[in-house]
Design an enzyme around this catalytic site. Structure first.
Site, PDB file in Angstrom:
ATOM      1  N   VAL A  70       8.103 -11.970   3.885  1.00  0.00           N
ATOM      2  CA  VAL A  70       7.862 -11.492   2.524  1.00  0.00           C
ATOM      3  C   VAL A  70       8.845 -12.145   1.563  1.00  0.00           C
ATOM      4  O   VAL A  70      10.033 -12.303   1.877  1.00  0.00           O
ATOM      5  CB  VAL A  70       8.053  -9.956   2.455  1.00  0.00           C
ATOM      6  CG1 VAL A  70       7.894  -9.454   1.030  1.00  0.00           C
ATOM      7  CG2 VAL A  70       7.074  -9.266   3.385  1.00  0.00           C
ATOM      8  N   CYS A  71       8.343 -12.525   0.373  1.00  0.00           N
ATOM      9  CA  CYS A  71       9.227 -12.949  -0.722  1.00  0.00           C
ATOM     10  C   CYS A  71       8.682 -12.354  -2.014  1.00  0.00           C
ATOM     11  O   CYS A  71       7.891 -11.409  -1.982  1.00  0.00           O
ATOM     12  CB  CYS A  71       9.331 -14.470  -0.798  1.00  0.00           C
ATOM     13  SG  CYS A  71       7.810 -15.280  -1.342  1.00  0.00           S
ATOM     14  N   ALA A  72       9.090 -12.871  -3.155  1.00  0.00           N
ATOM     15  CA  ALA A  72       8.675 -12.287  -4.430  1.00  0.00           C
ATOM     16  C   ALA A  72       7.187 -12.498  -4.712  1.00  0.00           C
ATOM     17  O   ALA A  72       6.473 -11.568  -5.089  1.00  0.00           O
ATOM     18  CB  ALA A  72       9.511 -12.858  -5.567  1.00  0.00           C
TER      19      ALA A  72
END
Length: 375
Positions: A70-72
């Site tokens: 997961v990232c932004a």
């Protein structure tokens, strides 16, 4: 490389499936807001630490373990997922759209069948802790505290075979953009708002006032307003089917609402105490509290629902245990988390004073809700 959608992840969490998240955002972003709930383990390893290889995180993982990166917004996590696959990890997913997409996902959870026919659903916004409600009976529906992503409710109404007639906000929201007015315009429904929160709004609305019940499905389901100021001057709760108490942002399962998001903490703290310690006390202990938010992952119960018996909250919710008025005032004016991201701009959007582009609205809503005294 495999992709996981927010819908798929949301379903896993409410079904209590064991889930491992590798969050590759910067630590300050991660500490402020992360994926929580269910049986979720989260490892944070910033993306820039992995540019030269996945060794910094590899020892915390096993090669065949399911890993959701997961990232932004989904770009950096895709690159890390590819690096993990190249290093021999065989069951890696990238969360499509990252935390921005996660922030928008709504998970419908059935609360109950109603006495005279119809059903009550809670829409859980897992990424922000926001809760909205869908009441349907005899071909009609009302939605309380509608989120900005209105297409989800339209699709759900179509699946249920009902027409959305009433869009209701318990108060003028400051932590998220309401979709109630826009959805009312789309479906030809009526938008309801407490008039004491509507002094500065730029649009027409139906005044939401105690004594004026909203009927869903001819006479089958009564949505009964209860004036309950404190979070805002107009905050209004609802008793549905004589069984469920929708408390808006006044009372949560593990905390109470904050009175400062319009800069009126000192003015509204007395209202908040009166609502919690007198007005709600007059109601039946057996009412099931359904709040507009939750702050802690452990508040998610069976199937992802957030609820509690009112009488039980008077025994265990710390915000309802402060007998001394001065101590209560101190608690709700001094013991506060940071205010929500862009809360003033969100309030102005909900008043109809500004109308930002969709991408800007998404950015305004990024981050956790912070409507409780103890966030």
């Amino acid at each position: 490389m495999k992709v996981m959608t927010s819908k798929e992840l949301g379903s896993r969490i409410v079904k209590q499936k064991k889930t491992l998240i590798l969050d590759v955002r910067n630590t300050d972003e991660f500490d402020d807001w992360k994926i929580e709930g269910g049986i979720v383990e989260v490892i944070n390893e910033p993306y820039f630490n992995l540019l030269d290889g996945v060794d910094p995180v590899a020892q915390k993982l096993t090669k065949d373990q399911e890993i959701i990166v997961v990232c932004a917004k989904g770009g950096s996590s895709e690159m890390v997922a590819e690096l993990l696959e190249e290093a021999g990890f065989t069951n890696v997913y990238n969360l499509e759209g990252g935390m921005r997409a996660w922030s928008e996902h709504l998970e419908p959870v059935k609360i109950a069948d109603l006495k005279e026919g119809g059903s009550l659903y809670q829409f859980v916004r897992l990424g922000k802790g926001c809760l909205s409600y869908f009441v349907e009976s005899n071909g009609e529906a009302a939605i309380v505290d509608t989120a900005r992503m209105t297409d989800v409710y339209e699709k759900f109404a179509k699946e249920q075979g009902v027409k959305i007639k009433h869009l209701i906000d318990t108060h003028l929201h400051a932590d998220h953009i309401s979709g109630g007015r826009n959805l009312a315009e789309r479906v030809g429904g009526t938008y309801h708002l407490p008039p004491k929160d509507a002094d500065e709004v730029m649009f027409k609305y139906a005044p939401l006032e105690e004594g004026n019940d909203i009927i869903v499905g001819n006479s089958a389901v009564k949505v009964q307003p209860v004036y309950s100021p404190g979070h805002t001057v107009g905050s209004t709760s609802f008793i549905i089917d004589d069984t469920y108490l929708l408390t808006g942002d006044i009372l949560f399962v593990k905390s109470i609402g904050r009175p400062d998001l319009a800069g009126k903490a000192e003015d509204w703290v007395g209202d908040l105490r009166n609502t919690l310690y007198k007005r709600y006390k007059e109601l039946s202990d057996d009412l099931i509290v359904l709040p507009a938010h939750y702050s802690f992952a452990e508040e998610l119960g069976e199937g992802g629902r957030v609820s509690a018996r009112l009488g039980d909250l008077y025994e265990r919710n710390a915000g309802l245990q402060v007998d001394d008025e001065n101590e209560f005032r101190k608690m709700v004016t001094e013991n506060l988390p940071p205010q929500p991201n862009a809360y003033q701009e969100i309030r102005e959007t909900n008043m109809g004073k500004i109308n930002p582009e969709t991408d800007i609205q998404k950015e305004m809503e990024t981050g956790p809700n912070r409507c409780a005294v103890e966030g």
